[in-house]
Design an enzyme around this catalytic site. Structure first.
Site, short mmCIF file in Angstrom:
data_model
loop_
_atom_site.label_atom_id
_atom_site.label_comp_id
_atom_site.label_asym_id
_atom_site.label_seq_id
_atom_site.Cartn_x
_atom_site.Cartn_y
_atom_site.Cartn_z
N TYR A 124 1.00 -1.49 -0.02
CA TYR A 124 0.35 0.41 0.04
C TYR A 124 0.86 1.32 0.26
CZ TYR A 124 -4.15 2.73 0.71
OH TYR A 124 -4.95 3.17 0.88
N LYS A 172 -1.45 -14.03 4.09
CA LYS A 172 -1.56 -14.94 2.67
C LYS A 172 -0.35 -15.37 3.38
CE LYS A 172 -3.74 -16.54 -0.63
NZ LYS A 172 -4.73 -18.05 -1.07
N ASP A 205 -8.36 -14.51 1.91
CA ASP A 205 -9.64 -14.70 0.52
C ASP A 205 -10.97 -15.59 1.77
OD1 ASP A 205 -7.83 -16.43 1.28
OD2 ASP A 205 -8.09 -17.94 -0.80
N ASP A 229 -7.59 -2.31 3.98
CA ASP A 229 -8.06 -1.57 3.12
C ASP A 229 -9.51 -2.02 2.76
OD1 ASP A 229 -8.54 0.73 2.28
OD2 ASP A 229 -7.43 0.11 -0.30
N ASP A 233 -13.57 -1.98 3.76
CA ASP A 233 -15.07 -1.46 3.07
C ASP A 233 -16.21 -2.43 3.01
OD1 ASP A 233 -12.80 0.92 2.35
OD2 ASP A 233 -13.76 0.41 0.28
#
Ligand code: ATP
Length: 336
Positions: A124, A172, A205, A229, A233
């Protein structure tokens, strides 16, 4: 003297930030508001999205309220995201994004979670280059033990201080064992100091799947920057939508509060934006930075009451929608 450095930014920032300040003045008239320039329009006028004097003001105040900025999705020379830079300059190393049920038809009953997102590294930060004459794009993902431990400690401390039960580490590391694996390992080691908090882990995931299917299973979510991030959302949808989602970035004696949403160019300038996210971001500043939990509670209660009476902006429901100003006035009225 308590001071708040305020960047309205761009787009609906010019509408929702003044609304949040109206509410703040109502509960905390002693806090001095210090306006600062920053964002895309500032870049076009002054050649920088974060002028030195704005940065100096933010450093002096130690508390910032940031609207939204209109970052272009194409490379622009000398442009950078002012809020990402500000988070790094002030070492606001953890971003807290709570999602709690609010009484609107768009929210999901029973949801009460907080996403704690590492704020200073990972993909990011946008450390990118191109190779092969622009035919290959390369982005660098950096995860350090120090930053991972620091945010993990904050997440577990927050959980134990606020009576939460579980921290879910999201990563991950099956695909990225050296970067996400390091984050996971550091977080698990910190978890051992907090034996009263249950520790859980999920691949990002799988976490996304559960965030959609059963968000009630989450309590505190601890995750690197980019996953945080995206997941926050998703979580925001369960809190009633982007117009309702607050956030705060914290560090050592420093905080940057900001609504999760962007500049909303489709509705900017019409006076109809939902100011709830910004109002609740101010409440987060009061609670987490200025240790004024009672003032924070007054604001949250007033927002709750306003919505419970069916008073809302058009993003929640088009029937009887209030303008930004009307909604803000109602929130203030519920505090009297
Ligand atoms: P940006 O490029 O600045 O991120 P965006 O439109 O891509 O802008 P958002 O600003 O987050 O992203 O907006 C996403 C959607 O949510 C838009 O339809 C927008 O109108 C709506 N929205 C965002 N914030 C608000 C708000 N405060 N009140 C009402 N609707 C909002």
């Amino acid at each position: 003297m308590t001071e708040l450095c305020v960047f309205e930014g761009d787009g609906v920032g010019h509408e929702v930030i003044p609304a949040a300040l109206q509410v703040l003045r109502h509960v905390a008239p002693d806090i001095r508001i210090r306006p600062a320039a920053g964002g895309w329009s500032c870049f076009r006028e002054q050649g920088t999205p974060l002028p030195e004097e704005s940065l100096a003001l933010a450093r002096r105040c130690r508390a910032v309220l940031f609207g939204a900025v209109n970052s272009p999705s194409w490379p622009v020379e000398n442009y950078f995201s002012p809020v990402v830079r500000l988070r790094r300059e002030l070492q606001a190393f953890a971003n807290l994004r709570p999602t709690r049920y609010l009484p609107v038809p768009t929210a999901r009953a029973g949801v009460d979670l907080v996403i704690v997102r590492e704020n200073t590294e990972d993909l990011y930060v946008g450390n990118e280059t191109t190779k092969d004459g622009g035919q290959t794009g390369v982005a660098q993902k950096v995860i350090t033990r120090g930053a991972s431990e620091r945010v993990a400690r904050l997440a577990f401390e927050l959980a134990s201080r606020t009576g939460r039960k579980k921290v879910t580490i999201v990563h991950k590391s099956n695909v990225l064992p050296r970067s996400d694996g390091l984050f996971r390992q550091a977080a698990l080691e910190i978890s051992e100091y907090f034996t009263s908090i249950e520790t859980d882990e999920l691949l990002v995931d799988t976490a996304a799947y559960w965030m959609v299917k059963e968000p009630m299973r989450f309590d505190v979510v601890l995750t690197p920057n980019l996953y945080g991030d995206i997941l926050s959302d998703m979580a925001a949808a369960w809190g009633g939508g982007l117009g309702m989602a607050p956030s705060i970035s914290v560090g050592e004696d420093v905080a940057i509060a900001e609504p999760v949403h962007g500049t909303a160019p489709d509705i900017a300038g019409r006076g109809i934006a939902n100011p709830t996210a910004s109002i609740l971001s101010v409440a987060l500043l009061l609670r987490h930075h200025w240790q004024r939990a009672e003032d924070a509670r007054r604001i949250e209660q007033a927002v709750h009451e306003t919505l419970r009476h069916g008073e809302h902006t058009g993003d929640i429901h088009s029937d009887n929608a209030l303008s930004t100003q009307e909604f803000t006035d109602q929130v203030c009225a519920h505090m009297d």
